[in-house]
Motif scaffolding. Structure first.
Motif, PDB file in Angstrom:
ATOM      1  N   SER A 187       0.832  -1.196   0.000  1.00  0.00           N
ATOM      2  CA  SER A 187       0.000   0.000   0.000  1.00  0.00           C
ATOM      3  C   SER A 187       0.869   1.251   0.000  1.00  0.00           C
ATOM      4  CB  SER A 187      -0.938   0.013   1.208  1.00  0.00           C
ATOM      5  OG  SER A 187      -0.194   0.005   2.402  1.00  0.00           O
ATOM      6  N   SER A 189       2.312   4.720   1.125  1.00  0.00           N
ATOM      7  CA  SER A 189       2.528   5.467   2.352  1.00  0.00           C
ATOM      8  C   SER A 189       3.103   6.821   1.997  1.00  0.00           C
ATOM      9  CB  SER A 189       3.498   4.713   3.266  1.00  0.00           C
ATOM     10  OG  SER A 189       3.787   5.466   4.420  1.00  0.00           O
ATOM     11  N   LYS A 242      -8.678  -2.363  -0.039  1.00  0.00           N
ATOM     12  CA  LYS A 242      -8.084  -1.880   1.207  1.00  0.00           C
ATOM     13  C   LYS A 242      -7.438  -0.513   0.990  1.00  0.00           C
ATOM     14  CE  LYS A 242      -4.674  -3.142   4.769  1.00  0.00           C
ATOM     15  NZ  LYS A 242      -3.786  -1.980   4.602  1.00  0.00           N
ATOM     16  N   LEU A 243      -6.774  -0.340  -0.150  1.00  0.00           N
ATOM     17  CA  LEU A 243      -6.098   0.925  -0.423  1.00  0.00           C
ATOM     18  C   LEU A 243      -7.079   2.092  -0.478  1.00  0.00           C
ATOM     19  CD1 LEU A 243      -3.627   2.607  -1.270  1.00  0.00           C
ATOM     20  CD2 LEU A 243      -4.091   1.937  -3.631  1.00  0.00           C
ATOM     21  N   ASP A 247      -6.865   2.560   3.598  1.00  0.00           N
ATOM     22  CA  ASP A 247      -5.596   3.277   3.722  1.00  0.00           C
ATOM     23  C   ASP A 247      -5.736   4.758   3.408  1.00  0.00           C
ATOM     24  OD1 ASP A 247      -4.569   0.819   4.314  1.00  0.00           O
ATOM     25  OD2 ASP A 247      -3.679   0.472   2.350  1.00  0.00           O
ATOM     26  N   GLU A 251      -5.766   7.914   6.039  1.00  0.00           N
ATOM     27  CA  GLU A 251      -4.826   9.020   5.875  1.00  0.00           C
ATOM     28  C   GLU A 251      -5.544  10.331   5.557  1.00  0.00           C
ATOM     29  OE1 GLU A 251      -1.815   8.042   3.046  1.00  0.00           O
ATOM     30  OE2 GLU A 251      -1.129   6.283   4.158  1.00  0.00           O
TER      31      GLU A 251
END
Length: 342
Positions: A187, A189, A242-243, A247, A251
């Motif tokens: 993923s 970051s 999920k991303l 995620d 964020e």
């Protein structure tokens, strides 16, 4: 996609066409599906549609549509929508085109084919040779190869965060190097700041071009165009659901929420607060312009919206600066008053 939602998308596309805008996501999911398949393509299947990432929506007026690098990659969820869009685009593709426009359109398809080839080679960790790339695009386009390679390289970095580098100068051998900050599970970051390349910017572009909010169905149709499928791990981005739903939401780059009063529940994506703070509509439009080799004003309606957003941001900064100056002056006067007391 529910019939009512499709009707809304069609109406929105008609309004955009009347304004001379490039089409939004809903009207372009299969714009190139009726293009003949190249026998040199490393993956079989129809030539994929345009997209804001490898072109996410239709090109600005006067520019050719850009093929996605994910030719032949199909995702079950988007089949019905793609078929209807193929019929629509076949009906709308009867307008005569100039030889120059036809040539440019062919070159952009070659860019998409080359991107697909580069991804396949990267997946196999195989060497990328100039001779093989020439075979992919057809040696008849040898003179256009430098421009095709340049555009494919730029879009690989912008969309997938993969930078094409020569192994040694003049060696005609290349490798792809990741320019993304990826976690151990694949993923994205971005602790050091806003990620200027990778999937986030195209997603923000889709949301912006769709009226600042986009249904989950449309997001997946867009991702399917790029060969990013729900439930199928992606070479660059890992597990896509999920991303985009965890995620990037955690964020605070994206907001993922249920559509009010939807039954059964439907979901939509908006820009998250961190996206609003760290980037702007103008920057996203500039990103799309780089994809298209054009300028932001080629998207007139969205350019005007981006200009208004810039003006509002400037006023907010000015107001914040004035408030900060006032507070600093008040503190200075209070300090001076205390020091002057006997």
């Amino acid at each position: 996609m529910p019939r009512g939602q499709k009707s809304k998308l069609r109406a929105r596309e008609k309004r955009r066409q009347a304004r001379g805008e490039p089409q939004g996501l809903g009207g372009t999911q299969a714009t190139a599906a009726n293009v003949e398949e190249s026998p040199n393509s490393p993956v079989s299947g129809d030539t994929p549609p345009s997209s804001p990432a490898a072109g996410a929506s239709q090109e600005p007026q006067g520019s050719p549509a850009t093929s996605s690098p994910a030719a032949g990659v199909s995702c079950q969820r988007s089949n019905v929508g793609a078929k209807s869009q193929v019929r629509k685009n076949k009906n709308s593709s009867q307008a005569p085109t100039s030889p120059e426009s036809t040539h440019n359109d062919l070159l952009t398809r070659k860019v998409g084919m080359l991107m697909q080839f580069l991804l396949e080679k990267h997946k196999m960790r195989a060497p990328i040779l100039k001779a093989d790339m020439l075979k992919i695009i057809n040696k008849r386009y040898r003179e256009d190869f430098p421009d095709i390679l340049r555009k494919a390289s730029e879009r690989m970095e912008l969309v997938f965060g993969l930078e094409l580098k020569e192994v040694k100068p003049g060696g005609h051998s290349y490798i792809l190097v990741s320019s993304l900050d990826l976690t151990s599970d694949g993923s994205v970051s971005s602790p050091g700041g806003f990620p200027e390349n990778g999937l986030l910017m195209p997603l923000l572009g889709v949301i912006f071009l769709s009226g600042n909010r986009t249904s989950e169905e449309d997001i997946w149709e867009f991702l399917n165009v790029l060969g990013i499928c729900d439930g199928r791990r992606h070479l660059v981005f890992g597990e896509p659901r999920k991303l985009i739903t965890q995620d990037l939401v955690q964020e605070k780059y994206l907001e993922y929420r249920q559509v009010a009063n939807s039954d059964p529940p439907r979901y939509e994506f908006l820009w998250g607060p961190r996206a609003h703070a760290e980037t702007s509509k103008m920057k996203v439009l500039e990103f799309l312009a780089r994809i298209y080799d054009t300028v932001p004003s080629a998207f007139p309606f969205h350019y005007e919206e981006a200009l208004r957003d810039e003006e509002e941001r400037a006023r907010a900064r000015a107001a914040a600066g004035a408030a900060s100056t006032t507070k600093a002056g008040a503190r200075s006067r209070a300090k001076s008053s205390r020091s002057s007391r006997p």
